[in-house]
Design an enzyme around this catalytic site. Structure first.
Site, PDB file in Angstrom:
ATOM      1  N   ASP A   1     -12.919  -0.481  -1.927  1.00  7.59           N
ATOM      2  CA  ASP A   1     -12.752  -1.365  -2.708  1.00  7.59           C
ATOM      3  C   ASP A   1     -13.607  -2.472  -2.794  1.00  7.59           C
ATOM      4  O   ASP A   1     -13.816  -3.386  -3.394  1.00  7.59           O
ATOM      5  CB  ASP A   1     -11.489  -1.781  -2.828  1.00  7.59           C
TER       6      ASP A   1
ATOM      7  N   ASP B   1       0.944   4.145  -2.921  1.00  5.96           N
ATOM      8  CA  ASP B   1       0.951   5.415  -2.556  1.00  5.96           C
ATOM      9  C   ASP B   1       2.124   6.568  -3.075  1.00  5.96           C
ATOM     10  O   ASP B   1       1.884   7.373  -3.558  1.00  5.96           O
ATOM     11  CB  ASP B   1       0.496   5.985  -1.251  1.00  5.96           C
TER      12      ASP B   1
ATOM     13  N   GLU C   1       0.515  -0.960  -0.087  1.00  8.18           N
ATOM     14  CA  GLU C   1      -0.092   0.004   0.038  1.00  8.18           C
ATOM     15  C   GLU C   1       0.938   1.176  -0.081  1.00  8.18           C
ATOM     16  O   GLU C   1       0.509   2.056  -0.835  1.00  8.18           O
ATOM     17  CB  GLU C   1      -0.944   0.020   1.250  1.00  8.18           C
TER      18      GLU C   1
ATOM     19  N   SER D   1      -7.071   3.029  -3.838  1.00 12.48           N
ATOM     20  CA  SER D   1      -5.765   3.273  -3.251  1.00 12.48           C
ATOM     21  C   SER D   1      -4.767   3.684  -4.493  1.00 12.48           C
ATOM     22  O   SER D   1      -3.806   4.153  -4.234  1.00 12.48           O
ATOM     23  CB  SER D   1      -5.066   2.036  -2.433  1.00 12.48           C
TER      24      SER D   1
END
Length: 645
Positions: free
Chosen positions: A413, A329, A325, A556
């Site tokens: 999601d 990002d 993650e 994300s």
């Protein structure tokens, strides 16, 4: 790493407990336990002597879990784990965070409107943290009263946040009972030990106007990341070859460095003059190493990074389960900004408990260094509301808006089913009731930009079109580091819909669905499909052991695309732009401004085309206004005196 099977879900490692110092020196574990035990006894006596207590926004959490487990149980006669909950040992450590109410809140709400109202005396007069604290934060006297109550109840290591919005403290189950009139009980949930409060958290009536919520009384519900890794399929080269041969738009993966070209950044400057933040968790060492590899491979300069740990003193930041993650990002922000930001700051929580993530939000606002803050996290809105987190977060986001900061938040999601979860892994998006919808928090806050997801089609690398991101149902698969597998099917689709708790902001009036009285989301959307996702560097490589690209999608991905876009527009406008929601809803619906957007008019985020929310012309509750044409929007912002100003 098994990129074919690994997906992030709501399941995280159990929260680690930590403490922070205020004016009391740190003690040994034995002396701390003894002091807490004796202090809690006096606190219980004090509580018994005073019956004038009032409820906070933190509701009784255990009964809600019990009801939810019972409603989904196959056999109603069998005792559920939550029904079998047992009292926590009185001396068992607990770390709490109190969210304090803002002062002069009606005046603050008017100020936030006036900030972007030309002709108002407050127009464009963003506040410093010191100014906000002086006018709207709890007073020093109020904070002292709260601290005194905590000490009397037996709490130690009390710490007051710089903006006085949060007060954290270390205690035990006994001090929680003394300080907030609720017991804590333990049980098993999704294969991990958890606890929750049996009653609504209360405080003495004298604190009723000061204390808004008491966070940290449950760890059943955690924040979760919003990404999905692409399953093995036809290679990118083959897809592109087919597109070139047939001149057919396709969904294919992209380097994050390609997004500026796809979304027409044109001559828009990079974000070299703008500081960006990422709300993150755990150990960021590998993420920063992979970011450096990514920038080097794309001939970008090394990005100036910093990690700010936001947990209590002594917290454990060793967790690496969220590494994909944070890579998504940071590399997406780097690519979308054109490889340049003034600084990229990771605000790292030690765990994914609501209270810990809220503390990270509060630190980034207190520091006021970042103009744009990326949040690729979310949780069931109902859980965040019951826990008191939603109210606490809104207070923090209000300060951000007052200071000219913008939070970019992914909508989730799980399609329209953020609160319907697997009974095995706790993963969201399991549509047990196909026509019951909900949204994700903090995306539902009116004080953030909620970013939904699309499936992006390109032709020879150029933008072609987008539809709603919805990959349908598939088995959850491996859901933890131990290799446990959940064969329950869940939906992978963009979050969107209407809040059940947040009133519709004035800027949405006349734009969202007729008669809507609550916040609609998302505001905008960007690429999120795993098939058209971002190719990342993970553990130093762009491919796994089988030679497949590490391709990652989800909202994300969408949120950091917008983070990068807005950072570029900030740099192009001398960091003079504020929170843009009101301007989005003022200017985007106008037909004359159609070139600023890619309107998404096809698709739904439900179980099938008959469920969920549907895309339509203009704003809709699944992709908002659609995606942005960066270059066209930058020219418009430059020539429109009141856009986000």
């Amino acid at each position: 790493m098994k990129s074919e099977t690994v997906t992030k879900t709501a399941v995280q490692t159990s929260a680690r407990k930590s403490a922070a110092g205020f004016a009391i020196p740190r003690a040994s574990a034995l002396s701390l336990a003894l002091s807490l035990a004796f202090a809690s006894l006096s606190g219980v006596a004090h509580a018994a002597a005073d019956d004038s207590w009032v409820a906070t926004k933190t509701k009784a959490f255990l009964p809600q879990v019990q009801a939810k487990q019972k409603s989904s149980a196959v056999d109603a006669s069998v005792q559920t784990p939550a029904e079998a909950a047992v009292q926590m040992a009185q001396g068992e450590p607990v770390h709490v965070t109190l969210s304090l109410n803002l002062r002069n809140e009606a005046k603050l709400d008017q100020f936030l409107k006036d900030l972007h109202t030309p002709g108002s005396t407050a127009h464009r007069k963003y506040l410093t943290p010191a100014q906000f604290k002086a006018e709207y934060a709890p007073t020093e006297k109020d904070v002292a009263t709260v601290v005194a109550h905590l000490r009397k109840a037996g709490f130690v290591n009390i710490k007051v946040a710089p903006n006085r919005q949060l007060v954290s403290a270390s205690g035990t189950a006994a001090t929680v009972q003394a300080g907030f009139h609720t017991a804590l009980k333990r049980f098993q949930q999704d294969g991990r030990p958890v606890f929750a409060n049996t009653d609504a958290a209360q405080v003495p009536a004298a604190l009723g106007h000061i204390v808004g919520a008491v966070l940290g009384l449950q760890n059943v519900e955690l924040a979760h990341t919003n990404f999905v890794m692409q399953a093995p399929q036809q290679g990118r080269a083959a897809v592109l070859a087919k597109a070139r041969t047939n001149a057919t738009p396709v969904q294919t993966s992209h380097s994050p460095a390609e997004f500026p070209g796809i979304y027409n950044a044109g001559s828009t400057p990079t974000a070299s003059n703008t500081t960006v933040a990422v709300i993150s968790e755990g150990d960021l060492t590998q993420t920063i190493s992979d970011l450096n590899t990514f920038t080097d491979s794309n001939n970008f300069a090394t990005i100036n990074t910093n990690v700010v740990q936001t947990g209590a003193d002594g917290s454990d930041y060793s967790d690496t389960s969220g590494m994909v993650e944070w890579n998504l990002d940071s590399q997406t922000i780097a690519g979308t900004t054109g490889g340049a930001v003034q600084q990229l700051i990771f605000y790292a929580s030690p765990d994914m408990q609501f209270s810990s993530i809220t503390a990270s939000y509060n630190q980034v606002v207190s520091d006021n260094l970042a103009k744009v803050i990326n949040v690729s996290l979310g949780a069931c809105e109902a859980a965040a509301n019951s826990d008191g987190t939603q109210a606490a977060d809104d207070n923090i986001f209000k300060q951000a808006v007052a200071q000219g900061q913008t939070f970019s938040v992914s909508t989730g999601d799980a399609g329209a089913y953020n609160c319907q979860v697997s009974s095995i892994s706790g993963a969201p998006g399991v549509p047990k009731n196909k026509s019951t919808y909900d949204v994700s928090e903090p995306a539902s806050s009116p004080y953030v930009i909620a970013v939904g997801g699309t499936a992006l089609y390109t032709n020879a690398g150029a933008y072609s079109s987008e539809i709603v991101w919805n990959e349908g149902l598939r088995a959850i698969g491996q859901y933890d580091a131990a290799g446990d597998v959940d064969n329950t099917k869940r939906i992978w689709a963009t979050g969107g819909g209407y809040s059940k708790y947040e009133a519709a902001p004035s800027y949405q009036s006349g734009v969202t669905a007729s008669g809507a009285t609550t916040r609609g989301l998302p505001d905008i959307a960007f690429d999120a499909a795993s098939a058209s996702g971002a190719n990342l560097v993970i553990n130093g490589s762009t491919t796994n052991q089988n030679g497949n690209l590490y391709t990652v999608g989800g909202t994300s991905l969408a949120a950091p695309i917008f983070t990068g876009v807005w950072a570029r527009l900030q740099s192009a406008n001398a960091n003079g732009l504020g929170f843009p929601a009101a301007s989005f809803y003022k200017y985007f619906p106008l037909a004359a401004n159609a070139s600023l957007l890619h309107d998404v008019t096809s698709g739904t985020n439900g179980y099938s085309s008959s469920y969920g929310f549907k895309a339509a012309k203009g704003w809709d509750a699944v992709t908002g206004f659609g995606s942005l044409n960066i270059g066209n929007l930058n020219a418009f912002v430059t020539n429109t005196a009141d856009f986000a100003r």
